[in-house]
Design a protein around this motif. Structure first.
Motif, PDB file in Angstrom:
ATOM      1  N   VAL A 199       0.754  -1.093  -0.077  1.00 28.80           N
ATOM      2  CA  VAL A 199       0.033   0.087  -0.086  1.00 28.80           C
ATOM      3  C   VAL A 199       0.861   1.364   0.066  1.00 28.80           C
ATOM      4  N   TYR A 200       1.803   1.096   0.833  1.00 28.71           N
ATOM      5  CA  TYR A 200       2.929   2.324   1.015  1.00 28.71           C
ATOM      6  C   TYR A 200       4.148   1.684   0.216  1.00 28.71           C
ATOM      7  N   GLY A 201       4.422   1.590  -0.935  1.00 30.53           N
ATOM      8  CA  GLY A 201       5.683   0.944  -1.511  1.00 30.53           C
ATOM      9  C   GLY A 201       6.190  -0.195  -0.643  1.00 30.53           C
ATOM     10  N   ASN A 202       7.390  -0.064  -0.174  1.00 27.32           N
ATOM     11  CA  ASN A 202       8.033  -1.289   0.650  1.00 27.32           C
ATOM     12  C   ASN A 202       7.750  -1.053   2.100  1.00 27.32           C
ATOM     13  N   GLY A 203       6.781  -0.373   2.418  1.00 30.51           N
ATOM     14  CA  GLY A 203       6.244  -0.171   3.806  1.00 30.51           C
ATOM     15  C   GLY A 203       6.707   1.080   4.317  1.00 30.51           C
ATOM     16  N   LEU A 204       6.122   1.710   5.487  1.00 24.18           N
ATOM     17  CA  LEU A 204       6.486   2.920   5.972  1.00 24.18           C
ATOM     18  C   LEU A 204       7.889   2.963   6.599  1.00 24.18           C
ATOM     19  N   VAL A 205       8.249   1.964   7.233  1.00 23.59           N
ATOM     20  CA  VAL A 205       9.916   1.999   7.838  1.00 23.59           C
ATOM     21  C   VAL A 205      10.838   2.373   6.589  1.00 23.59           C
ATOM     22  N   TYR A 206      10.628   1.698   5.496  1.00 17.73           N
ATOM     23  CA  TYR A 206      11.537   1.786   4.468  1.00 17.73           C
ATOM     24  C   TYR A 206      11.297   3.226   3.650  1.00 17.73           C
ATOM     25  N   GLU A 207      10.026   3.456   3.665  1.00 13.79           N
ATOM     26  CA  GLU A 207       9.527   4.723   2.737  1.00 13.79           C
ATOM     27  C   GLU A 207      10.149   5.993   3.579  1.00 13.79           C
ATOM     28  N   GLN A 208      10.224   5.974   4.661  1.00 12.84           N
ATOM     29  CA  GLN A 208      10.826   7.010   5.591  1.00 12.84           C
ATOM     30  C   GLN A 208      12.153   7.025   5.971  1.00 12.84           C
ATOM     31  N   GLY A 209      12.976   5.915   4.910  1.00 17.87           N
ATOM     32  CA  GLY A 209      14.356   5.927   5.455  1.00 17.87           C
ATOM     33  C   GLY A 209      14.863   5.407   6.705  1.00 17.87           C
ATOM     34  N   LEU A 210      14.066   4.622   7.447  1.00 12.35           N
ATOM     35  CA  LEU A 210      14.284   4.087   8.790  1.00 12.35           C
ATOM     36  C   LEU A 210      14.903   2.803   9.040  1.00 12.35           C
ATOM     37  N   MET A 211      15.289   2.131   7.879  1.00 12.40           N
ATOM     38  CA  MET A 211      15.345   0.618   7.916  1.00 12.40           C
ATOM     39  C   MET A 211      16.604   0.236   8.839  1.00 12.40           C
ATOM     40  N   SER A 212      17.809   1.331   8.811  1.00  8.42           N
ATOM     41  CA  SER A 212      18.855   0.942   9.614  1.00  8.42           C
ATOM     42  C   SER A 212      18.813   1.528  11.130  1.00  8.42           C
ATOM     43  N   ARG A 213      17.786   1.845  11.431  1.00  8.54           N
ATOM     44  CA  ARG A 213      17.589   2.405  13.008  1.00  8.54           C
ATOM     45  C   ARG A 213      16.432   1.293  13.754  1.00  8.54           C
TER      46      ARG A 213
END
Length: 367
Positions: A199-213
């Motif tokens: 629904v939101y691309g790869n998901g909100l964590v990814y789309e907000q640039g937060l995967m590494s955190r």
């Protein structure tokens, strides 16, 4: 004399909250999690058929757990595809989001540790907590002040679990603020992205640039991807640990290659059809404009709850919608807190504006 388990069932029958299995009827779909319509999309079905014709051996079962005979090169290649797509070290495929959450919580949180969960998080996390010897505390839904008060008292390794989009309320978690807070207290944050992926691309964590955190992310494929299965996105060390210590993985039969290949195909199909997400957002906006809803917490969510606290009224509304050929699922306690029964309306790309008109007209008669 009734046993305790029988008495529980009788009580549920008497208070009209008993659940029963029903055959799916030919109604307009406002209840499934098939947000992008992939489960009914003939073009996507064609892609899946092509996979079967090209790889007929993918139809066979795993024949055992992944540690015994259920691991294949195909599954590992799809895990590599997911890890590269999300920019993480490792992806570990599992049969469902339920199994993924059960695996993470039950194996990671040890005696002396503290688990902090949003009170409205999915049941799978609560069940994982029951399998753990750690202390579990719930914090008020989306209340970061309450969470911080618990972080100050927590002992041992601290695990914080949230959903990026909540399954019954459709509201978004303040991910960046959550990460800042958990980092300040040295806590590990795990995010369930079940209702955001696709629904939101790869998901909100990814789309907000937060995967590494985040410590780990759970992505599932039984919603917008139109299939089933899940994956844990994390460090290689964590997924190696899960393979060694997570009982739900160790003692479950592995997944078929068809499941793995279908997951990859779903991502590729969505990439080729970006208008699917646009169509969904158009329908969400149209629905909210008819009901004059302005709460930004759910304004752009595919999940649109309509709260009807009185259970008899809730049931009669759902029955009226069903008579009109509209499938809407009424959610009652104990799935949701007392006095928060609701119609859980799910919007999809395949819902027409006329169907939404019919839905909102009936709802407005009962509100």
């Amino acid at each position: 004399m009734l046993g305790s388990w029988q008495a529980k069932l009788v009580n549920r029958i008497e208070d009209s909250t008993v659940r029963t299995l029903k055959m799916q009827r030919d109604c307009v779909d406002f209840s499934s999690n098939d947000y992008l319509g992939l489960a009914r999309n003939p073009l996507f079905q064609g892609d899946l058929m092509s996979i079967v014709l090209k790889y007929p051996s993918a139809l066979k079962g795993a024949t055992g757990s992944r540690l015994i005979s259920g691991n294949t090169r195909t599954q590992e290649e799809v895990e590599t595809f997911l890890a590269q797509r999300y920019g993480v070290e490792s992806a570990l495929l599992m049969s469902s989001g339920y199994i993924a959450n059960l695996s993470l919580v039950s194996s990671l949180a040890l005696r002396g540790d503290t688990i902090l969960v949003d009170e409205l998080i999915h049941r799978s996390v609560h069940d994982g907590c029951q399998m753990s010897a750690a202390t579990k505390w719930k914090f008020r839904h989306q209340d970061l002040n309450h969470l911080e008060s618990l972080l100050k008292k927590a002992r041992g390794q601290i695990w914080v679990l949230v959903e990026s989009i909540y399954s019954m309320d459709g509201d978004y978690a303040p991910l960046a603020d959550l990460i800042d807070l958990t980092e300040a207290y040295g806590a590990n944050l795990i995010v369930d992205e079940a209702h955001a992926v696709g629904v939101y691309g790869n998901g909100l964590v990814y789309e907000q640039g937060l995967m590494s955190r985040v410590f780990a992310t759970v992505i599932t494929f039984g919603k917008a991807m139109g299939f089933h299965g899940a994956a844990v996105l994390a460090s290689q060390e964590l997924n190696d640990y899960l393979v060694n210590f997570a009982s739900p993985i160790i003692y479950s039969t592995g997944n078929s290659d068809l499941m793995a290949l279908s997951i990859q195909a779903a991502y590729q199909f969505i990439d080729k059809n970006p208008t699917l997400r646009e169509q969904l957002q158009q329908r969400i906006m149209y629905f909210n404009s008819h009901l004059k809803r302005t709460d930004r917490k759910v304004l752009f969510s595919a999940i649109q709850p309509v709260i009807i606290p009185e259970l008899n009224k809730l049931k009669s509304t759902a029955e009226e919608l069903e008579r009109a050929g509209l499938s809407v699922y009424p959610v009652m306690p104990p799935t949701v807190p007392v006095n928060t029964g609701r119609l859980r309306i799910c919007l999809h790309t395949h819902n027409s504006f006329d169907e939404i008109d019919r839905l909102t007209t009936i709802i407005k008669e009962y509100l």
